[in-house]
Motif scaffolding. Structure first.
Motif, PDB file in Angstrom:
ATOM      1  N   GLU A  86      -4.065 -21.893   5.798  1.00  0.00           N
ATOM      2  CA  GLU A  86      -4.497 -20.508   5.546  1.00  0.00           C
ATOM      3  C   GLU A  86      -3.647 -19.521   6.337  1.00  0.00           C
ATOM      4  N   LEU A  87      -3.368 -19.879   7.588  1.00  0.00           N
ATOM      5  CA  LEU A  87      -2.532 -18.988   8.407  1.00  0.00           C
ATOM      6  C   LEU A  87      -1.145 -18.855   7.785  1.00  0.00           C
ATOM      7  N   ILE A  88      -0.577 -19.973   7.372  1.00  0.00           N
ATOM      8  CA  ILE A  88       0.767 -19.921   6.785  1.00  0.00           C
ATOM      9  C   ILE A  88       0.769 -19.042   5.539  1.00  0.00           C
ATOM     10  N   GLU A  89      -0.265 -19.116   4.739  1.00  0.00           N
ATOM     11  CA  GLU A  89      -0.338 -18.247   3.554  1.00  0.00           C
ATOM     12  C   GLU A  89      -0.436 -16.782   3.967  1.00  0.00           C
ATOM     13  N   ARG A  90      -1.194 -16.496   5.030  1.00  0.00           N
ATOM     14  CA  ARG A  90      -1.294 -15.106   5.519  1.00  0.00           C
ATOM     15  C   ARG A  90       0.066 -14.626   6.015  1.00  0.00           C
ATOM     16  N   LEU A  91       0.765 -15.510   6.717  1.00  0.00           N
ATOM     17  CA  LEU A  91       2.094 -15.124   7.223  1.00  0.00           C
ATOM     18  C   LEU A  91       3.063 -14.886   6.072  1.00  0.00           C
ATOM     19  N   LYS A  92       2.942 -15.699   5.025  1.00  0.00           N
ATOM     20  CA  LYS A  92       3.812 -15.478   3.856  1.00  0.00           C
ATOM     21  C   LYS A  92       3.537 -14.106   3.252  1.00  0.00           C
ATOM     22  N   ARG A  93       2.249 -13.741   3.151  1.00  0.00           N
ATOM     23  CA  ARG A  93       1.910 -12.422   2.594  1.00  0.00           C
ATOM     24  C   ARG A  93       2.450 -11.309   3.490  1.00  0.00           C
ATOM     25  N   PHE A  94       2.398 -11.528   4.802  1.00  0.00           N
ATOM     26  CA  PHE A  94       2.929 -10.532   5.734  1.00  0.00           C
ATOM     27  C   PHE A  94       4.430 -10.327   5.507  1.00  0.00           C
ATOM     28  N   PHE A  95       5.172 -11.442   5.400  1.00  0.00           N
ATOM     29  CA  PHE A  95       6.621 -11.297   5.214  1.00  0.00           C
ATOM     30  C   PHE A  95       6.961 -10.790   3.809  1.00  0.00           C
ATOM     31  N   GLU A  96       6.116 -11.093   2.816  1.00  0.00           N
ATOM     32  CA  GLU A  96       6.313 -10.520   1.471  1.00  0.00           C
ATOM     33  C   GLU A  96       6.173  -9.002   1.539  1.00  0.00           C
ATOM     34  N   LYS A  97       5.182  -8.561   2.288  1.00  0.00           N
ATOM     35  CA  LYS A  97       4.985  -7.116   2.455  1.00  0.00           C
ATOM     36  C   LYS A  97       6.218  -6.494   3.125  1.00  0.00           C
ATOM     37  N   GLU A  98       6.726  -7.161   4.172  1.00  0.00           N
ATOM     38  CA  GLU A  98       7.920  -6.671   4.864  1.00  0.00           C
ATOM     39  C   GLU A  98       9.107  -6.592   3.900  1.00  0.00           C
ATOM     40  N   ARG A  99       9.206  -7.621   3.034  1.00  0.00           N
ATOM     41  CA  ARG A  99      10.298  -7.638   2.063  1.00  0.00           C
ATOM     42  C   ARG A  99      10.176  -6.438   1.104  1.00  0.00           C
ATOM     43  N   LYS A 100       8.945  -6.185   0.635  1.00  0.00           N
ATOM     44  CA  LYS A 100       8.739  -5.057  -0.293  1.00  0.00           C
ATOM     45  C   LYS A 100       9.075  -3.739   0.373  1.00  0.00           C
ATOM     46  N   VAL A 101       8.660  -3.590   1.622  1.00  0.00           N
ATOM     47  CA  VAL A 101       8.962  -2.346   2.350  1.00  0.00           C
ATOM     48  C   VAL A 101      10.475  -2.165   2.435  1.00  0.00           C
ATOM     49  N   ALA A 102      11.183  -3.231   2.787  1.00  0.00           N
ATOM     50  CA  ALA A 102      12.638  -3.144   2.911  1.00  0.00           C
ATOM     51  C   ALA A 102      13.283  -2.827   1.563  1.00  0.00           C
ATOM     52  N   GLU A 103      12.845  -3.515   0.501  1.00  0.00           N
ATOM     53  CA  GLU A 103      13.446  -3.283  -0.822  1.00  0.00           C
ATOM     54  C   GLU A 103      13.210  -1.863  -1.302  1.00  0.00           C
ATOM     55  N   LYS A 104      11.980  -1.370  -1.139  1.00  0.00           N
ATOM     56  CA  LYS A 104      11.664  -0.003  -1.585  1.00  0.00           C
ATOM     57  C   LYS A 104      12.421   1.020  -0.741  1.00  0.00           C
ATOM     58  N   THR A 105      12.540   0.753   0.540  1.00  0.00           N
ATOM     59  CA  THR A 105      13.273   1.678   1.408  1.00  0.00           C
ATOM     60  C   THR A 105      14.731   1.751   0.966  1.00  0.00           C
ATOM     61  N   ILE A 106      15.331   0.597   0.689  1.00  0.00           N
ATOM     62  CA  ILE A 106      16.728   0.568   0.240  1.00  0.00           C
ATOM     63  C   ILE A 106      16.872   1.360  -1.055  1.00  0.00           C
ATOM     64  N   GLU A 107      15.921   1.168  -1.968  1.00  0.00           N
ATOM     65  CA  GLU A 107      15.956   1.899  -3.244  1.00  0.00           C
ATOM     66  C   GLU A 107      15.946   3.405  -3.040  1.00  0.00           C
ATOM     67  N   LYS A 108      15.166   3.857  -2.078  1.00  0.00           N
ATOM     68  CA  LYS A 108      14.942   5.291  -1.912  1.00  0.00           C
ATOM     69  C   LYS A 108      15.929   5.972  -0.966  1.00  0.00           C
ATOM     70  N   LEU A 109      16.706   5.198  -0.238  1.00  0.00           N
ATOM     71  CA  LEU A 109      17.605   5.807   0.752  1.00  0.00           C
ATOM     72  C   LEU A 109      18.580   6.805   0.141  1.00  0.00           C
ATOM     73  N   ASP A 110      19.093   6.498  -1.052  1.00  0.00           N
ATOM     74  CA  ASP A 110      20.069   7.401  -1.673  1.00  0.00           C
ATOM     75  C   ASP A 110      19.497   8.795  -1.913  1.00  0.00           C
ATOM     76  N   SER A 111      18.171   8.888  -2.078  1.00  0.00           N
ATOM     77  CA  SER A 111      17.560  10.191  -2.336  1.00  0.00           C
ATOM     78  C   SER A 111      17.665  11.122  -1.127  1.00  0.00           C
ATOM     79  N   LEU A 112      17.977  10.564   0.033  1.00  0.00           N
ATOM     80  CA  LEU A 112      18.084  11.396   1.246  1.00  0.00           C
ATOM     81  C   LEU A 112      19.425  12.102   1.348  1.00  0.00           C
ATOM     82  N   LYS A 113      20.356  11.756   0.455  1.00  0.00           N
ATOM     83  CA  LYS A 113      21.713  12.345   0.553  1.00  0.00           C
ATOM     84  C   LYS A 113      21.710  13.821   0.208  1.00  0.00           C
TER      85      LYS A 113
END
Ligand code: SF4
Ligand code: SF4
Length: 114
Positions: A86-113
């Motif tokens: 159960e803990l490992i599944e929770r940790l996977k969800r945590f890192f999935e969330k981190e991955r989504k944050v990073a991917e969305k941030t990368i997508e949106k960075l160009d809008s700051l130009k």
């Protein structure tokens, strides 16, 4: 985020003089970058005569190992296989969330130009 390889840095001080925000200090004979102050200009990386200022990408294996060490430490608090799974599944969800944050941030960075 640049970082300084302690084995390669001789403490010559060139990067300290050139950093535009004084984000680099000297600890004995090794330069250290203050992450809070650094504005990611890359000057220190470009001017270090010994290539001691390294790129972020080189830290990927080290950061993965740090994550796994953290996970192992957490697992020690659980005794049954079910609890550990159960803990490992929770940790996977945590890192999935981190991955989504990073991917969305990368997508949106160009809008700051603009
Ligand atoms: S320029 Fe390079 S070798 Fe000199 S102090 Fe900075 S990181 Fe170290
Ligand atoms: S990247 Fe720029 S701001 Fe950051 S430590 Fe190097 S010279 Fe200073």
């Amino acid at each position: 985020m640049p970082w300084i390889n302690k084995e390669m840095c001789t403490g010559c001080g060139v990067c300290l003089d050139e950093c535009p925000v004084d984000a680099i200090t000297m600890d004995e004979d090794t330069a250290i970058i203050n992450n809070e102050e650094c504005i990611r200009c890359g000057i220190c990386h470009d001017i270090c005569p010994l290539d001691a200022v390294r790129h972020d990408g080189e830290k990927v294996p080290e950061e993965i190992e740090a994550n796994l060490t953290w996970a192992k430490g957490l697992l020690e608090h659980y005794s049954t296989t079910e609890e550990k799974e159960e803990l490992i599944e929770r940790l996977k969800r945590f890192f999935e969330k981190e991955r989504k944050v990073a991917e969305k941030t990368i997508e949106k960075l160009d809008s700051l130009k603009d």
